[in-house]
Design a protein around this motif. Sequence first.
Motif, PDB file in Angstrom:
ATOM      1  N   LYS A  65       0.799  -1.222   0.000  1.00 30.65           N
ATOM      2  CA  LYS A  65       0.000   0.000   0.000  1.00 30.65           C
ATOM      3  C   LYS A  65       0.832   1.272   0.000  1.00 30.65           C
ATOM      4  CE  LYS A  65      -0.589   0.700   4.992  1.00 30.65           C
ATOM      5  NZ  LYS A  65      -1.581   0.913   6.083  1.00 30.65           N
ATOM      6  N   PHE A  66       2.095   1.217   0.475  1.00 34.99           N
ATOM      7  CA  PHE A  66       2.871   2.448   0.544  1.00 34.99           C
ATOM      8  C   PHE A  66       3.501   2.820  -0.800  1.00 34.99           C
ATOM      9  CE2 PHE A  66       5.738  -0.895   2.327  1.00 34.99           C
ATOM     10  CZ  PHE A  66       6.651  -0.953   1.267  1.00 34.99           C
ATOM     11  N   ASN A  67       3.452   1.907  -1.789  1.00 32.47           N
ATOM     12  CA  ASN A  67       4.031   2.216  -3.089  1.00 32.47           C
ATOM     13  C   ASN A  67       3.370   3.445  -3.704  1.00 32.47           C
ATOM     14  OD1 ASN A  67       5.967   0.049  -3.445  1.00 32.47           O
ATOM     15  ND2 ASN A  67       4.206  -1.327  -3.598  1.00 32.47           N
ATOM     16  N   ASN A  68       4.146   4.217  -4.422  1.00 26.52           N
ATOM     17  CA  ASN A  68       3.658   5.413  -5.100  1.00 26.52           C
ATOM     18  C   ASN A  68       4.465   5.560  -6.382  1.00 26.52           C
ATOM     19  OD1 ASN A  68       3.187   8.060  -6.008  1.00 26.52           O
ATOM     20  ND2 ASN A  68       2.892   8.837  -3.930  1.00 26.52           N
ATOM     21  N   PRO A  69       3.803   5.549  -7.559  1.00 25.20           N
ATOM     22  CA  PRO A  69       4.550   5.600  -8.832  1.00 25.20           C
ATOM     23  C   PRO A  69       5.450   6.812  -8.980  1.00 25.20           C
ATOM     24  CG  PRO A  69       2.266   4.990  -9.214  1.00 25.20           C
ATOM     25  CD  PRO A  69       2.351   5.408  -7.778  1.00 25.20           C
ATOM     26  N   LYS A  70       5.257   7.842  -8.137  1.00 21.42           N
ATOM     27  CA  LYS A  70       6.139   9.009  -8.214  1.00 21.42           C
ATOM     28  C   LYS A  70       7.540   8.688  -7.712  1.00 21.42           C
ATOM     29  CE  LYS A  70       2.554  12.548  -7.500  1.00 21.42           C
ATOM     30  NZ  LYS A  70       2.123  13.658  -6.595  1.00 21.42           N
ATOM     31  N   TYR A  71       7.656   7.620  -6.908  1.00 20.64           N
ATOM     32  CA  TYR A  71       8.927   7.299  -6.261  1.00 20.64           C
ATOM     33  C   TYR A  71       9.291   5.847  -6.528  1.00 20.64           C
ATOM     34  CZ  TYR A  71       7.302  11.433  -3.766  1.00 20.64           C
ATOM     35  OH  TYR A  71       6.814  12.682  -3.470  1.00 20.64           O
ATOM     36  N   SER A  72      10.506   5.489  -6.154  1.00 19.58           N
ATOM     37  CA  SER A  72      10.960   4.106  -6.247  1.00 19.58           C
ATOM     38  C   SER A  72      11.100   3.500  -4.862  1.00 19.58           C
ATOM     39  CB  SER A  72      12.299   4.020  -6.977  1.00 19.58           C
ATOM     40  OG  SER A  72      12.113   3.923  -8.364  1.00 19.58           O
ATOM     41  N   PHE A  73      10.713   2.228  -4.771  1.00 21.32           N
ATOM     42  CA  PHE A  73      10.793   1.460  -3.529  1.00 21.32           C
ATOM     43  C   PHE A  73      11.497   0.141  -3.844  1.00 21.32           C
ATOM     44  CE2 PHE A  73       7.226   4.263  -3.370  1.00 21.32           C
ATOM     45  CZ  PHE A  73       7.179   4.739  -2.070  1.00 21.32           C
ATOM     46  N   GLY A  74      12.409  -0.271  -2.984  1.00 17.14           N
ATOM     47  CA  GLY A  74      13.126  -1.508  -3.255  1.00 17.14           C
ATOM     48  C   GLY A  74      13.899  -2.012  -2.054  1.00 17.14           C
ATOM     49  N   HIS A  75      14.709  -3.054  -2.303  1.00 19.25           N
ATOM     50  CA  HIS A  75      15.583  -3.656  -1.303  1.00 19.25           C
ATOM     51  C   HIS A  75      14.820  -4.060  -0.038  1.00 19.25           C
ATOM     52  CE1 HIS A  75      18.914  -0.878  -3.150  1.00 19.25           C
ATOM     53  NE2 HIS A  75      18.345  -1.667  -4.030  1.00 19.25           N
ATOM     54  N   PRO A  76      13.717  -4.817  -0.160  1.00 21.68           N
ATOM     55  CA  PRO A  76      12.973  -5.210   1.043  1.00 21.68           C
ATOM     56  C   PRO A  76      13.756  -6.216   1.880  1.00 21.68           C
ATOM     57  CG  PRO A  76      12.133  -6.397  -0.858  1.00 21.68           C
ATOM     58  CD  PRO A  76      13.138  -5.397  -1.383  1.00 21.68           C
ATOM     59  N   PHE A  77      13.565  -6.139   3.189  1.00 14.53           N
ATOM     60  CA  PHE A  77      14.087  -7.169   4.093  1.00 14.53           C
ATOM     61  C   PHE A  77      13.083  -7.404   5.204  1.00 14.53           C
ATOM     62  CE2 PHE A  77      16.061  -8.593   8.006  1.00 14.53           C
ATOM     63  CZ  PHE A  77      16.539  -9.815   7.574  1.00 14.53           C
ATOM     64  N   LEU A  78      12.662  -8.658   5.368  1.00 10.98           N
ATOM     65  CA  LEU A  78      11.696  -9.055   6.391  1.00 10.98           C
ATOM     66  C   LEU A  78      12.429  -9.661   7.570  1.00 10.98           C
ATOM     67  CD1 LEU A  78       8.612  -9.385   7.020  1.00 10.98           C
ATOM     68  CD2 LEU A  78       8.824 -11.700   6.075  1.00 10.98           C
ATOM     69  N   THR A  79      12.152  -9.164   8.784  1.00  5.68           N
ATOM     70  CA  THR A  79      12.808  -9.712   9.970  1.00  5.68           C
ATOM     71  C   THR A  79      12.372 -11.151  10.207  1.00  5.68           C
ATOM     72  OG1 THR A  79      11.063  -8.749  11.354  1.00  5.68           O
ATOM     73  CG2 THR A  79      13.093  -7.470  11.080  1.00  5.68           C
ATOM     74  N   GLU A  80      13.160 -11.871  10.970  1.00  5.72           N
ATOM     75  CA  GLU A  80      12.924 -13.302  11.168  1.00  5.72           C
ATOM     76  C   GLU A  80      11.557 -13.593  11.762  1.00  5.72           C
ATOM     77  OE1 GLU A  80      15.250 -17.209  13.046  1.00  5.72           O
ATOM     78  OE2 GLU A  80      15.934 -15.179  13.511  1.00  5.72           O
ATOM     79  N   ASP A  81      11.078 -12.697  12.649  1.00  7.60           N
ATOM     80  CA  ASP A  81       9.759 -12.925  13.249  1.00  7.60           C
ATOM     81  C   ASP A  81       8.617 -12.470  12.342  1.00  7.60           C
ATOM     82  OD1 ASP A  81       9.848 -10.157  13.395  1.00  7.60           O
ATOM     83  OD2 ASP A  81       9.964 -10.059  15.584  1.00  7.60           O
ATOM     84  N   GLY A  82       8.937 -11.902  11.190  1.00  4.42           N
ATOM     85  CA  GLY A  82       7.915 -11.491  10.235  1.00  4.42           C
ATOM     86  C   GLY A  82       7.124 -10.263  10.631  1.00  4.42           C
ATOM     87  N   LYS A  83       7.579  -9.536  11.647  1.00  2.00           N
ATOM     88  CA  LYS A  83       6.796  -8.413  12.166  1.00  2.00           C
ATOM     89  C   LYS A  83       7.253  -7.055  11.642  1.00  2.00           C
ATOM     90  CE  LYS A  83       5.506 -10.746  16.479  1.00  2.00           C
ATOM     91  NZ  LYS A  83       5.544 -10.691  17.970  1.00  2.00           N
TER      92      LYS A  83
END
Length: 640
Positions: A273-291
Motif C-alpha cells: 500500500k505504501f508504493n507510489n509511482p512518483k517514487y521508487s521502492f526496493g531492497h525489502p528485508f523481512l525480519t525473522e519474526d515477520g513483524k
Amino acid sequence: MKIILSIFALLIFNIHLGQNSRADANEYFQNLNFAEAINLYQQLESKKKKSKPLFVERLAESYFSINDYTNAKIWYEKLYALKEKRVDEVTFIRYIQSLKACEDYSVANILIKEYYNYDKQKLGTILEQEKYLDSLMVEEPTYNIANSQINSPLSDFAPMYYKDDIVFSSSRAPEFSEDAEYSWNNQPYLSILVADRNKTTGELSDVEKFHQNIQSSYHEGTLTYSSDYKTVYFTQNYLKGNDLQVNPKGFSNMQILRGEVEGDSIVNAVSLKFNNPKYSFGHPFLTEDGKRLFFVANMYGGFGETDIYYVDIDEDGKLGPATNLGPTVNTPGREMFPYVAGQYLYFASDSHFGLGGLDIFKSEIESKNEYGIPKNMGMPINSNMDDFAFIINDSINTGYFSSNRANGKGDDDIYSFSKLAEMMIYKGNILDDMSKAPIPGVTVKVYDSNKQLVTEASTDEQGNFQVELSPSSNHIFAFLKLEYKQEIKAVNNADSPGLFKDLNSTTLIPFSSFVVNEGGVEKVRVNPIFFNLNRFNITYKAAAELDKIVSFMNDFPSVKIKIEAHTDSRASDEFNLQLSDNRAKSTLDYLIYKGIDPSRIESAVGYGESRLINNCANGVPCSNEDHLDNRRCDFIIIGK
C-alpha cells in the motif's frame, strides 16, 4: 554498480539526437545516456575560454554515474574550485567518494572536516566513525572473503538465503534471459536466479532461473522471504499487464510486492500500500519474526537520495505506516540494502565515513526505533569501490555480500565470507591496594569458560599488561604474585577494539594486610577463635573466623602453616594440655573439611597453659577478660 542506481531510475525510451549542441547534451544527460552526454559536454567545454560550472558539474556527475571515478575526481575538483567550495551536500558526497575511490584518503578526510565544520554534532559523529575505522585498519582482518565461482561478466548481486540455496539478482545473458538491454549500462534487465549453497564451504554452484512465472521483460530483483519460506517480498517495475507504466518524464519507478511461494512460483502477488509511482521502492528485508519489513525509498521528505524505512506488520498482514529510520542511519546520500541479524542492522551507505563508494555498515539496534552510530565493517568486507547487499548467518559467522571492486569477474560480483577467530587487545594496569603503586611481575593467567588456560602474560615495571583474546568468548582473568592475594575477574564479550576498562586499575591486596608479626613470628591476622568453656567442638563463632583462614589459604595457595592452641590456667595442667590439643585437632579437621590440603598444615598442637601471654598463672586472681587473652589459637606461617 550502475545496475544498482538503475533500480531507482529506469529510462524506457531510446533517443536519437543531433550532435554538438547544449540542448542535445542536456537531453542525453537527463535521459541517463551518460556516455553521449560526456562526449557533447566535453566538446562544449573545450570551446569555452572560461569553464562553465554547469558543463563541469554535468561532466563530473556523468563520469560518476558510469563509475569512472578517475575522471569524476578531475571534474569534481574543478567544480569545487569554480564554486569556491560552495557546493550542495550531495555533490560534495560524490566528490568525496570519487577521491576515496582513487584512494586519495588524506585529501578526502581533510575536505570532510572542513566542509562539516559548521555542524559540530555531525562532525563529532564523523570523527567517531573515523576513529573506529582507523582502529580496525591497524588490526588484522577479521574475515576471509572469496569471489564466488558463479559470477558472470555482467552484474550479479543482492544474495538472499532461501532454504539451502541462495537467490540473487543478475543481468547475465543470453542463457538466462532474452530480455532487451537496458540503455544505462547496456546490460539485460535484471532476472531472479538461484544457486546451490554448500553450507560447509559457502561456495555457490548450479545457477538456474527462479520464480520464472513473475519475471517480465523488465527489472525483477532483491527478494526477502518469511522464515517458513511461504511469503516473499520482491522488487519489480510498475507494470500494467506486460507493459511498463511510465511517468510523464518517460521513467518507470520500482515497487515492492508481496506474494505467496508455491513450489518455484510466486502467486497472488500484490503491490504494497505504501508504493507510489512518483517514487521508487526496493531492497525489502523481512525480519525473522515477520513483524517488520525494512525497505529503501527515494520518496519526498527523506534525508537524502535514498533512505531506509520500515513498516510494522500486524498478525493479519496489515502494514503500519512507513517510518524513516532517522538521521542516525540516513544521510543526504544513499542508504541501501538493509539486513537485520541479531542486534544489528546492516546496510550500505556512501555518506557515512568509509573507504569509498558504498560501504557496508552495522548499527546496533538499541530499542524498537533507536539505532546506534553506524560502524564501518572495515576491510576486506569494504573496499574503495561499491560494497553492498550484506547478509550474514551470525550463528556460524558466514555470509555473502556484493561488490564491484577491482579484479572481480564482472560488473558486480557476489562474494562469500567467513569470520576468522577474532582477536582483541585487552589491556590493564595492576596496583597495590594499599600504596596504589604499580606492581611489576604480576602473572596474568586467562582461562576460558571451561576453566582451560588460554594464555598468560606478566606486568611490566609500570604494572601494565596486555593479552590478545577473542571478544566473542567469555574469559576469566587470574592475577597472581607472591606476597599478594590473587584476584579473579570475569570478562564478558566486548564489541569494539581498545581498552577494556573493567581490567584497568585492578588492585591486589598485599600479603602484609593479612598477617601480624609478633616477636619475629608471622601469624595470620584473625580474631580469637572462641570455644565454649572446657569444650573443643567448633562453634558458629569459631567457624566464622576459621572461614577467614580458609579464604586466606585459598588466596595464597603456596602458604603453609602450623596450628597452636592454648588455654588459660584454670583447671589442671594435664586437663588443659589435653583440651588445647583437642581444640588444635578440631581446628585442623575443620580446615581440611573446608578443602585445605592437609600437606599445607605442618602440625596442630595444643600447649595447654604452658605459654600464657600475661600473669594469670595458677593461683593468680584474674578477670575473665584476662583469662580470655590466654585462650587463643595461633596460625603461624612457616612457608609462603
